[in-house]
Design a protein around this motif. Structure first.
Motif, PDB file in Angstrom:
ATOM      1  N   VAL A 107      -8.376  10.251   2.567  1.00  0.00           N
ATOM      2  CA  VAL A 107      -8.283  11.327   3.556  1.00  0.00           C
ATOM      3  C   VAL A 107      -7.037  11.160   4.424  1.00  0.00           C
ATOM      4  O   VAL A 107      -6.388  12.153   4.807  1.00  0.00           O
ATOM      5  CB  VAL A 107      -9.566  11.398   4.412  1.00  0.00           C
TER       6      VAL A 107
ATOM      7  N   TRP B  43      -3.933  13.766   4.538  1.00  0.00           N
ATOM      8  CA  TRP B  43      -3.514  14.362   5.803  1.00  0.00           C
ATOM      9  C   TRP B  43      -2.028  14.140   6.069  1.00  0.00           C
ATOM     10  O   TRP B  43      -1.352  15.017   6.624  1.00  0.00           O
ATOM     11  CB  TRP B  43      -4.338  13.783   6.960  1.00  0.00           C
TER      12      TRP B  43
ATOM     13  N   ASP C 225      -3.811  18.800   7.525  1.00  0.00           N
ATOM     14  CA  ASP C 225      -4.969  19.661   7.743  1.00  0.00           C
ATOM     15  C   ASP C 225      -6.061  18.843   8.431  1.00  0.00           C
ATOM     16  O   ASP C 225      -6.938  18.259   7.789  1.00  0.00           O
ATOM     17  CB  ASP C 225      -5.474  20.222   6.407  1.00  0.00           C
TER      18      ASP C 225
ATOM     19  N   GLU D 212      -8.571  19.813  10.381  1.00  0.00           N
ATOM     20  CA  GLU D 212      -9.925  20.373  10.324  1.00  0.00           C
ATOM     21  C   GLU D 212     -10.650  19.921   9.070  1.00  0.00           C
ATOM     22  O   GLU D 212     -11.783  19.433   9.131  1.00  0.00           O
ATOM     23  CB  GLU D 212      -9.863  21.898  10.377  1.00  0.00           C
ATOM     24  N   ARG D 213     -10.008  20.058   7.903  1.00  0.00           N
ATOM     25  CA  ARG D 213     -10.638  19.650   6.651  1.00  0.00           C
ATOM     26  C   ARG D 213     -10.826  18.133   6.602  1.00  0.00           C
ATOM     27  O   ARG D 213     -11.831  17.641   6.077  1.00  0.00           O
ATOM     28  CB  ARG D 213      -9.782  20.115   5.468  1.00  0.00           C
ATOM     29  N   SER D 214      -9.892  17.401   7.166  1.00  0.00           N
ATOM     30  CA  SER D 214      -9.998  15.944   7.168  1.00  0.00           C
ATOM     31  C   SER D 214     -11.212  15.495   7.965  1.00  0.00           C
ATOM     32  O   SER D 214     -11.969  14.609   7.538  1.00  0.00           O
ATOM     33  CB  SER D 214      -8.728  15.322   7.752  1.00  0.00           C
TER      34      SER D 214
ATOM     35  N   GLU E  70     -13.875  17.224   8.465  1.00  0.00           N
ATOM     36  CA  GLU E  70     -15.072  17.619   7.711  1.00  0.00           C
ATOM     37  C   GLU E  70     -15.402  16.583   6.651  1.00  0.00           C
ATOM     38  O   GLU E  70     -16.579  16.287   6.397  1.00  0.00           O
ATOM     39  CB  GLU E  70     -14.850  18.996   7.071  1.00  0.00           C
ATOM     40  N   VAL E  71     -14.375  16.017   6.030  1.00  0.00           N
ATOM     41  CA  VAL E  71     -14.594  14.960   5.037  1.00  0.00           C
ATOM     42  C   VAL E  71     -15.214  13.735   5.709  1.00  0.00           C
ATOM     43  O   VAL E  71     -16.145  13.118   5.168  1.00  0.00           O
ATOM     44  CB  VAL E  71     -13.271  14.580   4.344  1.00  0.00           C
TER      45      VAL E  71
END
Length: 200
Positions: A164, A168, A173, A175-177, A179-180
């Motif tokens: 992750v 990044w 990103d 936000e997506r990171s 979420e992971v």
């Protein structure tokens, strides 16, 4: 300046040079110039450039893990401690992306340089050591046993955080990171096994 202070100054200078110019350009001369010291001081403080690089790895690793240790020492249930520690780790990534990029550069540099391979092995052994320590601390504080062996969980967690973070560094990103990382916390909770039996 005491030898310990000189070593600390050189380690800090090495990190600044690597973040700014990359690992390959962090020569001993570039590092002492950054620290404002004569070249002879380097050889007085370190036996080799490899020793300095190992100290840089340790410094970067300890810096990112110190906040996580503090989080686990605080209050809250297992879920909140795991979530908070991952959040703290991620804040460190976003605040000091250059240092994390240097970590990956050091790995690839060591694997490419004959005689430096052991540096990469020690680097990742250190990462696993930190993850194992935090996972065992989490289990102890929550009074549970992990449903998978701690060394396996440590490797899994390291692989996720590596992936992750590197992703990044490429696309930024956040936000997506995050979420992971939340998904990782939820998965770890499914591996929090039965409570440890009380003695007696």
């Amino acid at each position: 300046m005491a030898a310990k202070d000189r070593r600390e100054a050189l380690i800090g200078a090495a990190i600044r040079v690597m973040v700014r110019d990359g690992v390959t350009k962090a020569t001993t001369r570039a590092i002492v110039n950054e620290a404002g010291m004569p070249l002879g001081v380097f050889h007085y403080c370190f036996d080799s450039r490899e020793e300095l690089l190992q100290q840089v790895i340790t410094r970067i690793t300890d810096s990112s893990s110190a906040a996580a240790r503090k989080t686990f020492a605080g209050e809250g249930d297992l879920r909140s401690r795991i979530t908070k520690s991952l959040d703290v780790f991620w804040e460190g990534v976003e605040l000091a992306p250059g240092e994390h990029q240097v970590g990956y550069e050091l790995t690839h540099y060591a694997l490419r340089q004959a005689g430096f391979e052991e540096l990469a092995r020690r680097q990742y052994a250190r990462y696993l050591e930190v993850h194992e320590e935090l996972l065992m601390a989490a289990a102890t504080s929550a009074g549970i046993r992990w449903a998978a062996p701690v060394p396996v969980l440590a490797r899994y967690l390291n692989a996720v955080l590596d992936g992750v973070t590197l992703f990044w560094l490429v696309d930024r990103d956040s936000e997506r990171s995050r979420e992971v990382l939340q998904l990782t916390a939820e998965h770890l909770m499914t591996l929090a096994g039965r409570p440890t039996p009380l003695p007696g």
